[in-house]
Every structure is written in C-alpha cells, then in structure tokens.
Design a protein around this motif. Structure first.
Motif, PDB file in Angstrom:
ATOM      1  N   HIS A 286     -32.470 -28.057   5.505  1.00  0.00           N
ATOM      2  CA  HIS A 286     -32.503 -28.345   4.076  1.00  0.00           C
ATOM      3  C   HIS A 286     -32.790 -27.107   3.230  1.00  0.00           C
ATOM      4  N   ASP A 287     -33.002 -25.959   3.883  1.00  0.00           N
ATOM      5  CA  ASP A 287     -33.169 -24.685   3.194  1.00  0.00           C
ATOM      6  C   ASP A 287     -33.032 -23.573   4.229  1.00  0.00           C
ATOM      7  N   LEU A 288     -33.201 -22.326   3.824  1.00  0.00           N
ATOM      8  CA  LEU A 288     -33.034 -21.210   4.768  1.00  0.00           C
ATOM      9  C   LEU A 288     -34.105 -21.191   5.861  1.00  0.00           C
ATOM     10  N   PRO A 289     -35.386 -21.430   5.560  1.00  0.00           N
ATOM     11  CA  PRO A 289     -36.384 -21.454   6.635  1.00  0.00           C
ATOM     12  C   PRO A 289     -36.093 -22.527   7.698  1.00  0.00           C
ATOM     13  N   SER A 290     -35.685 -23.724   7.276  1.00  0.00           N
ATOM     14  CA  SER A 290     -35.382 -24.769   8.261  1.00  0.00           C
ATOM     15  C   SER A 290     -34.107 -24.433   9.035  1.00  0.00           C
ATOM     16  N   PHE A 291     -33.173 -23.722   8.385  1.00  0.00           N
ATOM     17  CA  PHE A 291     -31.986 -23.257   9.098  1.00  0.00           C
ATOM     18  C   PHE A 291     -32.374 -22.222  10.150  1.00  0.00           C
TER      19      PHE A 291
ATOM     20  N   TYR B 240     -33.707 -11.855   1.871  1.00  0.00           N
ATOM     21  CA  TYR B 240     -34.435 -13.052   2.305  1.00  0.00           C
ATOM     22  C   TYR B 240     -35.162 -12.765   3.620  1.00  0.00           C
ATOM     23  N   ASN B 241     -34.479 -12.154   4.579  1.00  0.00           N
ATOM     24  CA  ASN B 241     -35.103 -11.855   5.877  1.00  0.00           C
ATOM     25  C   ASN B 241     -36.312 -10.935   5.730  1.00  0.00           C
ATOM     26  N   LYS B 242     -36.213  -9.956   4.845  1.00  0.00           N
ATOM     27  CA  LYS B 242     -37.327  -9.034   4.629  1.00  0.00           C
ATOM     28  C   LYS B 242     -38.527  -9.747   4.007  1.00  0.00           C
ATOM     29  N   ALA B 243     -38.231 -10.736   3.166  1.00  0.00           N
ATOM     30  CA  ALA B 243     -39.309 -11.482   2.510  1.00  0.00           C
ATOM     31  C   ALA B 243     -39.863 -12.599   3.396  1.00  0.00           C
ATOM     32  N   ASN B 244     -39.132 -12.936   4.446  1.00  0.00           N
ATOM     33  CA  ASN B 244     -39.537 -14.037   5.337  1.00  0.00           C
ATOM     34  C   ASN B 244     -39.433 -13.601   6.797  1.00  0.00           C
ATOM     35  N   PRO B 245     -40.281 -12.643   7.215  1.00  0.00           N
ATOM     36  CA  PRO B 245     -40.182 -12.102   8.580  1.00  0.00           C
ATOM     37  C   PRO B 245     -40.423 -13.136   9.681  1.00  0.00           C
ATOM     38  N   ASP B 246     -41.099 -14.230   9.350  1.00  0.00           N
ATOM     39  CA  ASP B 246     -41.363 -15.263  10.354  1.00  0.00           C
ATOM     40  C   ASP B 246     -40.323 -16.379  10.332  1.00  0.00           C
ATOM     41  N   ALA B 247     -39.332 -16.248   9.457  1.00  0.00           N
ATOM     42  CA  ALA B 247     -38.288 -17.285   9.375  1.00  0.00           C
ATOM     43  C   ALA B 247     -36.941 -16.635   9.095  1.00  0.00           C
ATOM     44  N   LYS B 248     -36.616 -15.612   9.877  1.00  0.00           N
ATOM     45  CA  LYS B 248     -35.372 -14.885   9.679  1.00  0.00           C
ATOM     46  C   LYS B 248     -34.176 -15.670  10.198  1.00  0.00           C
ATOM     47  N   VAL B 249     -33.044 -15.486   9.515  1.00  0.00           N
ATOM     48  CA  VAL B 249     -31.783 -15.997  10.032  1.00  0.00           C
ATOM     49  C   VAL B 249     -31.091 -14.858  10.760  1.00  0.00           C
ATOM     50  N   ASN B 250     -30.149 -15.202  11.612  1.00  0.00           N
ATOM     51  CA  ASN B 250     -29.465 -14.206  12.432  1.00  0.00           C
ATOM     52  C   ASN B 250     -28.347 -13.562  11.618  1.00  0.00           C
TER      53      ASN B 250
END
Length: 274
Positions: free
Chosen positions: A131-136, A159-169
C-alpha cells in the motif's frame, strides 16, 4: 489670455496622451512555449486554443502583470527546450521536473507551477500487502529497472537514502517503454513499476486505452507529488521574478488549487506537502 490658456490646455492634453501612449508601448510581449498534446497540463483544444492547467495558471498570472503580454506558442518537447535555451521563446512550460543539468541551462523560478503525481503500479492481487513504498520493500522490493538518467530514478534513489531500513531494489536499466513495465508486472517478472499517475490513467484506465486489458489486473499507488516548473531563458531573470510574485498571490487566494481541481479532478499541488 483665454487663447493662451486654451493653448496650454491643448498642449497638456497632448503631452498626457503622449505619455499614455509611451506607457502603452512599454508593455513587453512575452513568447511562451507549451507542449501541444500533454493533456491536461498543456495542449491545444478542439477550438485551436492554447489550453491546459499550466496555461490556465499562466493566463491568470498575465492578468496580474500589466507590464507584460503573454503570447502562447504550442510546440513540441524538443522545440520548447531548444527554443527557450536559444531565446526563441522567453520561457516555456510542459510539466518540467528540475534536474541539476537543467538548472545549468535555464532559470528556474522560486515557485513551481504545479505538480506531477508519481507512484508505483502493482498487481491488484498484491494490493492487500502493498500500500506504499515501505510495504512494497517488505514484500519484495523487486522494481522494474529505471534508466539512470531518468528523473524517476532520482526519486526512488532519494527515497532509499531517506529509508535505509525499507529500501526497494533499485536497478539502473535501459529506458523501457510504458508497455514493458505494465506487462512485466502483470507477468510477475517484477512486482512494481514506477509510473506517473497521468500515464497510468491514459495508458491503462482510460476508455480505449492501449493497455486497457490490464485495467482490472493492475493497481496504482500514489507515492508523492513532484514539483513541475516553467523554465526561463537565462536572460529572463526579471520575468521569472515577476512570475514568482504573481503565482504566490494565486496560490494564496486559492486560484491554483481551483484550477488544479478543474483540470485534474484533485488538487495535485497539495501532494507536495507530503
């Protein structure tokens, strides 16, 4: 004496008319380029008129700037970019995203003109889990590769830099066409495709869309709004400053929001606050 007074009066009136005429001739005509097909941002309507959200905003700005008179020139992407750069046009608008490379070529004002909504396309069958990038990212993070020069790559990288614990590939790849992303997600080769909301609506959801066969199989999830900007020729800083002052007033009085709802069905600029 009466003749002298009459003569002075006539002279005064003549001078007043001359001054008024001089002021009138000082109105600067501004050549504004816009794309002729990018509905609802900028396009030519069925009456042959310049239309679209950004054009509508600029027409309101023109009303607030009596020293300028905007002339609209519908054209192609390439002609707009090259024309503004070379001075054929004073400025142009086409849903532009800011990049470091573009900042070297053009004057960007302080205030954006609107927003472009970006998000991910997923299989509808996975919508209960994503339902959002972290859940993806938690689901798989398996994203259709994005060309490294594409502004969308930068959005996901940030986004990945701001969310190091929830990165997308995030994988840099070739510049794939829209059909590749939709097909590959539907087939399960990837689990999400970064796309502009307007593109998804036009390519998948719209009646008669080229990929309407995926209408019930794919779902769009909004991530955020990306500012869109008019770009000014390097010699037009004064004009860019005047634009900033005027659009600030239009944002404050709600005109920009009203026009966004009229053309998009929602206030897309509100997403910039997310």
């Amino acid at each position: 004496m009466k003749k002298i007074i009459a003569g002075i009066t006539i002279l005064a009136l003549a001078l007043t008319g001359a001054v008024a005429k001089e002021k009138k001739t000082k109105v600067q005509k501004v050549r504004v380029a816009h794309t002729n097909y990018y509905v609802p941002y900028d396009f030519v309507n069925d009456k042959g008129e310049s239309d679209g959200f950004e054009v509508a905003v600029l027409k309101e700005i023109d009303k607030l700037l009596p020293e300028y008179e905007f002339e609209y020139h519908p054209t192609s992407d390439d002609d707009l970019l090259i024309g503004v750069l070379q001075g054929k046009y004073d400025f142009g608008t086409k849903g532009v995203w800011v990049t470091e490379e573009r900042k070297k070529k053009y004057v960007f004002p302080q205030q954006p003109i609107g927003a472009s909504v970006i998000g991910i396309v997923i299989r509808t069958e996975t919508a209960d889990k994503i339902h959002d990038l972290p859940s993806f990212a938690a689901y798989s993070g398996k994203l259709v590769p994005i060309g490294a020069a594409n502004a969308q790559y930068t959005v996901i990288d940030e986004y990945n830099k701001a969310n190091p614990d929830a990165k997308v590939n995030l994988i840099a790849g070739d510049q794939f066409g829209a059909s590749d992303g939709y097909v590959w997600v539907n087939e399960g080769r990837y689990d999400a495709y970064v796309d502009i909301k307007l593109s998804f609506q036009n390519n998948v959801l719209k009646e008669g869309a080229p990929y309407s066969q995926y209408k019930d199989k794919l779902t769009y999830i909004t991530y955020k709004g990306i500012p869109t900007w008019p770009i000014f020729n390097r010699k037009q800083q004064k004009l860019a400053d005047a634009y900033d002052k005027a659009i600030g007033q239009l944002i404050q009085d709600g005109t920009v929001s009203r026009l966004a709802i009229e053309y998009f069905g929602e206030d897309v600029s509100a997403l910039l606050k997310n």
